[in-house]
Structures are given as structure tokens and as C-alpha cells.
Design a protein around this motif. Structure first.
Motif, mmCIF file in Angstrom:
data_model
loop_
_atom_site.group_PDB
_atom_site.id
_atom_site.type_symbol
_atom_site.label_atom_id
_atom_site.label_comp_id
_atom_site.label_asym_id
_atom_site.label_seq_id
_atom_site.Cartn_x
_atom_site.Cartn_y
_atom_site.Cartn_z
ATOM 1 N N SER A 43 0.893 -1.191 -0.137
ATOM 2 C CA SER A 43 0.095 0.074 -0.001
ATOM 3 C C SER A 43 0.876 1.184 0.071
ATOM 4 C CB SER A 43 -0.905 0.023 1.155
ATOM 5 O OG SER A 43 -1.548 1.359 1.170
ATOM 6 N N THR A 60 -9.087 -7.598 -0.731
ATOM 7 C CA THR A 60 -9.336 -6.725 0.592
ATOM 8 C C THR A 60 -9.458 -7.702 1.743
ATOM 9 O OG1 THR A 60 -11.778 -6.619 0.107
ATOM 10 C CG2 THR A 60 -10.239 -4.893 -0.885
ATOM 11 N N ASN A 68 -3.218 -3.299 4.036
ATOM 12 C CA ASN A 68 -3.510 -2.179 3.241
ATOM 13 C C ASN A 68 -4.651 -1.229 3.889
ATOM 14 O OD1 ASN A 68 -4.153 -0.870 0.823
ATOM 15 N ND2 ASN A 68 -5.988 -1.625 0.582
ATOM 16 N N THR A 69 -5.700 -1.717 4.540
ATOM 17 C CA THR A 69 -6.694 -0.656 5.156
ATOM 18 C C THR A 69 -6.106 0.051 6.339
ATOM 19 O OG1 THR A 69 -8.381 -2.135 4.909
ATOM 20 C CG2 THR A 69 -8.979 -0.756 6.592
ATOM 21 N N GLN A 72 -3.848 2.734 4.662
ATOM 22 C CA GLN A 72 -4.684 3.855 4.184
ATOM 23 C C GLN A 72 -5.347 4.726 5.404
ATOM 24 O OE1 GLN A 72 -4.951 4.716 0.919
ATOM 25 N NE2 GLN A 72 -3.812 3.085 0.367
ATOM 26 N N ALA A 93 -9.584 3.223 10.985
ATOM 27 C CA ALA A 93 -9.780 2.689 9.616
ATOM 28 C C ALA A 93 -10.409 1.182 10.183
ATOM 29 C CB ALA A 93 -8.979 2.606 8.830
ATOM 30 N N THR A 94 -9.768 0.480 10.842
ATOM 31 C CA THR A 94 -10.041 -0.994 11.077
ATOM 32 C C THR A 94 -10.837 -1.318 12.349
ATOM 33 O OG1 THR A 94 -8.119 -1.366 12.334
ATOM 34 C CG2 THR A 94 -7.675 -1.542 9.957
#
Length: 118
Positions: A43, A60, A68-69, A72, A93-94
Motif C-alpha cells: 500500500s 481486501t 492495506n486498510t 490507508q 480505519a479498522t
């Protein structure tokens, strides 16, 4: 065709993990951590987004997607909050995925009783 691409890419991630388990002395935990770190690195160098665009959930859902999450989330939080975003972005984000895993683990522990291996 969308399902086929997701299946092939997700299956490829699983295949690589199985080969690492069978052919190396790496423990499954180290392989899982390596997948998350690989997702963060891919990422960071902006190679994971084209994979997500191609494979959708096949890219994903695996642990590389979690990495990746995280990356980001940190990137977006840094843009919004500056330096503090380094510490808050990944968790923000997670949070949904982490909460889902905790609830699923709790439900599994309540519904099923472990047995000794003897």
C-alpha cells in the motif's frame, strides 16, 4: 468474471501461505504477521490499489487487505490530523473489523466448549 478474479487472487494468497507453512520453518503466526506487513508495504508503494481494483474482495478480505486498510487509515488521518494521525488512523480505519472479530470470538467461546486433545 468478477467472482472468478476474486477467487483466483484470494486463492493465490492462500496458496502462497500454504507453501510457506509446508516448505519453511515459519510458524503460522509469523506468516500471518508477514501478510499484514506485506499489505502495508504494498500500500505504501501504491501497488495494492491496482490489485484491489482488479480482484475486489479477493484482495481486501485476506490479511494483506487488513494491512492495506491500516496503511490507508494512517495516510488519511495524517492528512486530517497531522502527526497525531500516525497513532489514530490505523485503529479508526479498522475498528469495525476488529470489533467484528472480537464479537465473533466471544460468540464462538459461548456456543462451543473446547475439549482436550487426549
Amino acid at each position: 468474471m468478477e467472482y472468478l478474479k476474486a477467487f483466483l487472487v484470494g486463492g493465490l494468497f492462500c496458496l502462497v501461505g500454504q507453501i510457506l507453512i509446508d516448505r519453511t520453518k515459519l510458524t503460522p503466526a509469523r506468516i500471518l504477521v508477514s501478510y499484514v506487513v506485506a499489505g502495508v508495504i504494498l500500500s505504501a508503494v501504491e501497488l495494492y490499489k491496482p490489485l484491489v481494483d482488479f480482484a475486489g474482495c479477493g484482495a481486501t478480505v485476506p490479511l494483506t487487505g487488513f494491512g492495506n486498510t491500516l496503511a490507508q487509515g494512517v495516510r488519511e488521518a495524517i492528512d486530517e490530523n497531522g502527526f497525531l494521525g500516525i497513532f489514530t488512523g490505523g485503529l479508526t480505519a479498522t475498528a469495525g473489523g476488529i470489533a467484528g472479530a472480537i464479537v465473533a470470538g466471544l460468540l464462538a467461546s459461548l456456543l462451543f466448549r473446547p475439549k482436550d486433545k487426549s
